[in-house]
Each structure stands twice: as structure tokens, then as C-alpha cells.
Scaffold this motif. Sequence first.
Motif, PDB file in Angstrom:
ATOM      1  N   UNK A  60       0.815  -1.209   0.000  1.00 48.89           N
ATOM      2  CA  UNK A  60       0.000   0.000   0.000  1.00 48.89           C
ATOM      3  C   UNK A  60       0.852   1.265   0.000  1.00 48.89           C
ATOM      4  N   UNK A  61       1.997   1.245   0.680  1.00 47.58           N
ATOM      5  CA  UNK A  61       2.847   2.429   0.735  1.00 47.58           C
ATOM      6  C   UNK A  61       3.289   2.848  -0.664  1.00 47.58           C
ATOM      7  N   UNK A  96      -3.504   5.534  -6.100  1.00 49.56           N
ATOM      8  CA  UNK A  96      -4.918   5.428  -5.736  1.00 49.56           C
ATOM      9  C   UNK A  96      -5.505   6.789  -5.372  1.00 49.56           C
ATOM     10  N   UNK A  97      -4.723   7.619  -4.710  1.00 47.70           N
ATOM     11  CA  UNK A  97      -5.191   8.964  -4.378  1.00 47.70           C
ATOM     12  C   UNK A  97      -5.443   9.770  -5.647  1.00 47.70           C
ATOM     13  N   UNK A 114      -9.544  11.988  -9.762  1.00 48.50           N
ATOM     14  CA  UNK A 114      -9.965  12.224 -11.147  1.00 48.50           C
ATOM     15  C   UNK A 114     -11.146  11.373 -11.587  1.00 48.50           C
ATOM     16  N   UNK A 115     -11.498  10.370 -10.829  1.00 43.29           N
ATOM     17  CA  UNK A 115     -12.431   9.348 -11.290  1.00 43.29           C
ATOM     18  C   UNK A 115     -13.774   9.903 -11.733  1.00 43.29           C
ATOM     19  N   UNK A 161      -9.553   0.814  -7.212  1.00 44.40           N
ATOM     20  CA  UNK A 161      -8.120   1.065  -7.106  1.00 44.40           C
ATOM     21  C   UNK A 161      -7.512   1.281  -8.482  1.00 44.40           C
ATOM     22  N   UNK A 162      -6.302   1.795  -8.488  1.00 46.10           N
ATOM     23  CA  UNK A 162      -5.659   2.235  -9.720  1.00 46.10           C
ATOM     24  C   UNK A 162      -5.001   1.100 -10.490  1.00 46.10           C
ATOM     25  N   UNK A 163      -5.026   1.248 -11.791  1.00 50.41           N
ATOM     26  CA  UNK A 163      -4.166   0.481 -12.683  1.00 50.41           C
ATOM     27  C   UNK A 163      -2.907   1.309 -12.920  1.00 50.41           C
TER      28      UNK A 163
END
Length: 418
Positions: A233-234, A240-241, A246-247, A279-281
Motif C-alpha cells: 500500500x505504501x 490510488x489517491x 480524477x475518477x 483502485x488504480x491500474x
Amino acid sequence: MKFIATDVTDSKDTMKAMVAEQLKKKGFAINPYFYRSHVTYQTELENILFKSWLYAGHISQIPNNGDYFLFELAEDSIIISRDQNGEVQALMNICRHRGARVCEEHSGNRNTFVCPYHGWVYNTDGSLKMARAMEMKEGFEPKDYGLKKARLEVFEGMILVNTDPDAADFKAPLATIKTPLAAYDLANAKIAHSHTYRINANWKLALENYQECYHCATSHRQYAKMHTLKDLEVNSAPLNEALHARSEAMTGVSGLTKEIYHANNESIGFGTDVYHNRYALYEGIVTGSKDGQPVAPLMGSFKGYDGGTADFQFGPLCFMLNYPDHCVLYRFTPRSLTATDLEIVWFVRGDAVEGEDYSKEDVTYLWHHTTQEDDYIITRNSEGVNSHFFEPGPYHPEFEEPCILFIEWYLTRMHQTA
């Protein structure tokens, strides 16, 4: 592992003692006893699986009155049908006379279900239409001998069943994930393809594998190039932020990044697990495909790609990985102590045309190959944990936290019902 030696001395008392001992070892993988005990497996069926909400299928599989398909769990079978009034039914596939199955074909269209043994006839709503010559039995009432029914909910096109008449309500938990799930318009989606993979392993091994990504970097190289879950996660937090920021603007969908966790010991009611996380790609990747590029029209209300994907959970055995242009549903179905059916269903937009808007091979590529890799590692895992010399080690505190939570839930339930 297809075959294991059965311990003929196994008993409820042994299981109870093993559960109590394992509860003292929080954060450690469970003793192989829980993967090979026939007493444990029967207890799981009776007190976990038959009392949980399970994904049976999608509404598009029964578009017309009389349509049906079978949902099979362990040695049991449930008929999911659309009756002659258009209502969806979940009927136990067991004649009320002597117990023969009244439906053998996996799917089709029927006006009635007829027992092949003595010819009892049932309507598609499960009511008994005719029991040949049974009027000779004093007091026989056809209304008393309809097919038994399972509890049923239809949510966003998904048909969910529970064989426990006293099961916890699923409406309220499902409502908590409606906002992010509704964006995909699954109720009007199309099944592009489905495939069932038979995994020669206990169902818990298959489920544990799905829930952790500690193995992703080493076992799923193609997946790991695209999905940030393979990182601590770090390392993934900044990505992810940025995704969450932007999502909404990029997809045109509000509420898409809302995190929901009502699963395992935090579920609202037993067997009503729900979960959502977006979560991000990695940069340049917009979907789960061979090259990370679009493979189908955007789902539901999506207006664009945000470089993210979403995990969902429905009950303890069903999960979804949803991309903006297609959704991938995973269902784990125990079939025996040492066999699990892993069914994957790929959904695309309902009006998408195969060969014009999408290629089945492109849509299914990534998760078909990833699941073949999973089959290999789960089978090897099964062979190892069933060794007489295996000693369980600790779970990774972050990567395997979902396994820790799942096992805590599992042992708590087994302790309550032992």
C-alpha cells in the motif's frame, strides 16, 4: 489433489478441538486437517454454505417464461426458472415423492418439470400439477407437495439464492453497494462468455488464493504489469489517491470510489458479505486486457476511462472485478472435499455485438490465462498442504490480510456450530 486418505477416526469432537486450537493461532495458515476432514466438510455444508447467500446466475439466462438453468452446489441442485407468470423461482431439484431429480438438462425451456421415476408433474413455479393415481391416498393434497424453494433475491441482474428459510436478509447489505455497482448496468448487460474451471483442491484453498495478491508478482506476470494490487500500500497509495481525485470527472459517474466493507465478521448478517473497493491500474493501462487497452464498449453510465478498476463481493463465494468496458465475475462452488468449480462470467454492454463491438477472445484473454495459472498454483498448494509433513506458516500481514479475515470468520462460525 483428487484423492486423499480419509481418517476413519475423525469425529465432531476432533473437529471441535482442532477449531479451538486454531483460534489461538491468529495470523497463521490453518492446519491441513481443515482441508482434508470429511467431518469438517459436512459441517461446512450444513452451517456455512447452505446458510449463505450464493450467486446462482444472471437474469439474461432466463429471458422467457419457461426458461431455466441449474445451479449446483456440492451434491445438490437448484432449478432457477422463470415461471409462466414471469416470476423468477429457485426450486430444489428433488421430487417430493421419492427424491429423484426432476430436471437433468443444464438449461432449456419447459412448460413443466416431470419426474422420470414415477411421473409426478410440477409447474415452473414449483407447484405440483399432477401426481399419478395419488388420489387413492386418503388426505393427499397436491398443494402440500410442491417442489421445495430456496430464498431468492434479484439484484442488478444477479440472481442470488440461500437454501436456509431463516437466512439473514440480503436486501439491506446489497443496498450499500448499489451506487457503485449500478454504474455498470449489469441488469441489462450481456454475458460475452462463461467458463467453469475444475480445481482439484478444497474450496478454501481456491478462495484464499483469490483473496490475496502476495502471489501476483511471481505467478501472474501479465496481471502484475497492470494492477497495483501486487504492490504494498505504501507504494500504491499515491496512484490510488490520484485515481480517486480524477475518477468522477473522467467517468461521469458519482459515488464510484466509495469504499464499502461488510464482509466476514463485519457482515451485516451471516452469509451476506458485500464489499467494494476501487483502485488504480498502472499508467497507460485502462482495462484488464492483453495490452491494457479497451476491448468492448463502455459499460452502463461510464463516459470514459479513469485508469481504475473495482472489486466487489456478493456473499462469501462470489466476487467481481469490474473494468469500465467489461466485468469479470468469479464464483467458487464446492463440489466435494477435494474439488471446487471456479466459474468465470465475462459481461459486456447489453447492446454490444460480438465481432463488431468486441472479440470474445480479447475480452476473456487476461482472466482466462490468469485462471489457468491459478489452477496450477492452487493444485500445487493442495498437494503441499496435504503432506503429512506440512507445518502452517504465518500469513503476510498486509498482502494476505483478506485471508486472515476470512479464516477468522470461518473459524468463528465453525466454533459456534461445532
